[in-house]
Design an enzyme around this catalytic site. Structure first.
Site, mmCIF file in Angstrom:
data_model
loop_
_atom_site.group_PDB
_atom_site.id
_atom_site.type_symbol
_atom_site.label_atom_id
_atom_site.label_comp_id
_atom_site.label_asym_id
_atom_site.label_seq_id
_atom_site.Cartn_x
_atom_site.Cartn_y
_atom_site.Cartn_z
ATOM 1 N N CYS A 102 17.624 -22.656 25.187
ATOM 2 C CA CYS A 102 18.576 -22.707 26.393
ATOM 3 C C CYS A 102 18.319 -21.716 27.573
ATOM 4 O O CYS A 102 18.234 -20.566 27.140
ATOM 5 C CB CYS A 102 19.964 -22.519 25.727
ATOM 6 S SG CYS A 102 21.217 -22.892 26.776
ATOM 7 N N HIS A 145 22.201 -31.773 24.308
ATOM 8 C CA HIS A 145 22.340 -30.649 24.497
ATOM 9 C C HIS A 145 23.051 -30.199 25.886
ATOM 10 O O HIS A 145 24.151 -29.412 26.072
ATOM 11 C CB HIS A 145 20.659 -30.074 24.682
ATOM 12 C CG HIS A 145 20.752 -28.452 25.128
ATOM 13 N ND1 HIS A 145 20.454 -27.539 23.822
ATOM 14 C CD2 HIS A 145 21.091 -27.750 26.227
ATOM 15 C CE1 HIS A 145 20.492 -26.170 24.703
ATOM 16 N NE2 HIS A 145 20.823 -26.419 26.021
ATOM 17 N N GLU A 146 22.770 -30.914 26.796
ATOM 18 C CA GLU A 146 23.471 -30.693 28.314
ATOM 19 C C GLU A 146 24.845 -31.197 28.341
ATOM 20 O O GLU A 146 25.756 -30.421 28.651
ATOM 21 C CB GLU A 146 22.715 -31.528 29.327
ATOM 22 C CG GLU A 146 21.113 -30.950 29.420
ATOM 23 C CD GLU A 146 21.145 -29.327 29.735
ATOM 24 O OE1 GLU A 146 22.126 -28.983 30.252
ATOM 25 O OE2 GLU A 146 19.972 -28.971 29.390
ATOM 26 N N HIS A 149 26.847 -28.650 26.782
ATOM 27 C CA HIS A 149 27.283 -27.625 27.697
ATOM 28 C C HIS A 149 28.753 -28.076 28.320
ATOM 29 O O HIS A 149 29.515 -27.102 29.006
ATOM 30 C CB HIS A 149 26.244 -27.393 28.748
ATOM 31 C CG HIS A 149 25.333 -26.447 28.382
ATOM 32 N ND1 HIS A 149 25.277 -25.002 28.024
ATOM 33 C CD2 HIS A 149 23.863 -26.286 28.350
ATOM 34 C CE1 HIS A 149 24.444 -24.456 27.876
ATOM 35 N NE2 HIS A 149 23.319 -25.399 27.947
#
Length: 192
Positions: A102, A145-146, A149
Site C-alpha cells: 500500500c 483493496h481500493e 480504502h
C-alpha cells in the site's frame, strides 16, 4: 499536481468516505491522482490517500514491459485506466490469498491477504455515468483493496487475527515511524 500521500496514522485513512455527488471536478482530480500514483509507482490510489474523504479511486492495468528494453516510465506501460466513483461490489466468487502492499504503508507487504477471486462492481465513471465491470485475478484484488480504502480499511486488517498480529508485531517500528510522519504532515498542512 502531485499530492502528498497520507500515511498510516492519518485519521482520513480510517474513516468511511463520503459519496461523490458533484462530478464537475472529478476528471481533473483523477488526472492529479494518476500523476501522484505514477510518481509513487503504484497501481491504484484512493481519494482518502490524498486526504479527501470521497468515494473515488483510480487504478491502472499495466502492459508487460518487453524483455531487454530499457526501463520505461510507468505511464508508457498503461493498458487501461479506471476512474471509479461510488463503487459497490455486487458479486463475489472464490477466495484466494495474494500479495498486497500500500502506498500509505510504503515498503510493507503481506503475501497472505485473502480476497475474492472474481467480482462484479457497479460504479460511476468520471462523468457520473453508471458502469458495471466484471474483474478477476489481479485487477479484482486491486479494486477490492481500493474499495477497502473508501471504507477506512487497510490491507493488513483483512488478514486472519494471528497473521494480522504477527504483521503488526513484525512491522511495529515502521508503523510508529509512519504515524509520526503522518502527524508531521497534518501539522504542516494545517499551518500552510
Amino acid at each position: 499536481m502531485v499530492y502528498p500521500i497520507r500515511l498510516y496514522g492519518d485519521p482520513v485513512l480510517r474513516r468511511k468516505a463520503r459519496p461523490v455527488e458533484d462530478f464537475s471536478g472529478i476528471k481533473r482530480l483523477a488526472e492529479d491522482m494518476l500523476e501522484t500514483m505514477f510518481e509513487a509507482k503504484g497501481v491504484g490510489l484512493a481519494a482518502p490517500q490524498i486526504g479527501l474523504s470521497q468515494r473515488l479511486f483510480v487504478a491502472v492495468e499495466y502492459a508487460d514491459e518487453p524483455e531487454g528494453e530499457e526501463e520505461r516510465p510507468l505511464r508508457e506501460l498503461v493498458r487501461r485506466v479506471y476512474v471509479v466513483a461510488n463503487p459497490v461490489i455486487t458479486y463475489r466468487e472464490g477466495l484466494v490469498e495474494g500479495t498486497e502492499g500500500c502506498l500509505s504503508l510504503p515498503g510493507l507487504y503481506s503475501e497472505e491477504v485473502p480476497r475474492a477471486e472474481r467480482i462484479r462492481v457497479e460504479y460511476q465513471d468520471e462523468e457520473g455515468r453508471g458502469r458495471v465491470l466484471e474483474l478477476e485475478g489481479y485487477m479484482a484484488r486491486v479494486f477490492q483493496h481500493e474499495i477497502d480504502h473508501l471504507d477506512g480499511i487497510l490491507f493488513f486488517e483483512r488478514l486472519p487475527k494471528p497473521k494480522r498480529e504477527a504483521f503488526l508485531e513484525a512491522n511495529r517500528a515502521e508503523l510508529v515511524r509512519f504515524q509520526k510522519e503522518a502527524r508531521a504532515l497534518l501539522k504542516e498542512l494545517s499551518q500552510g
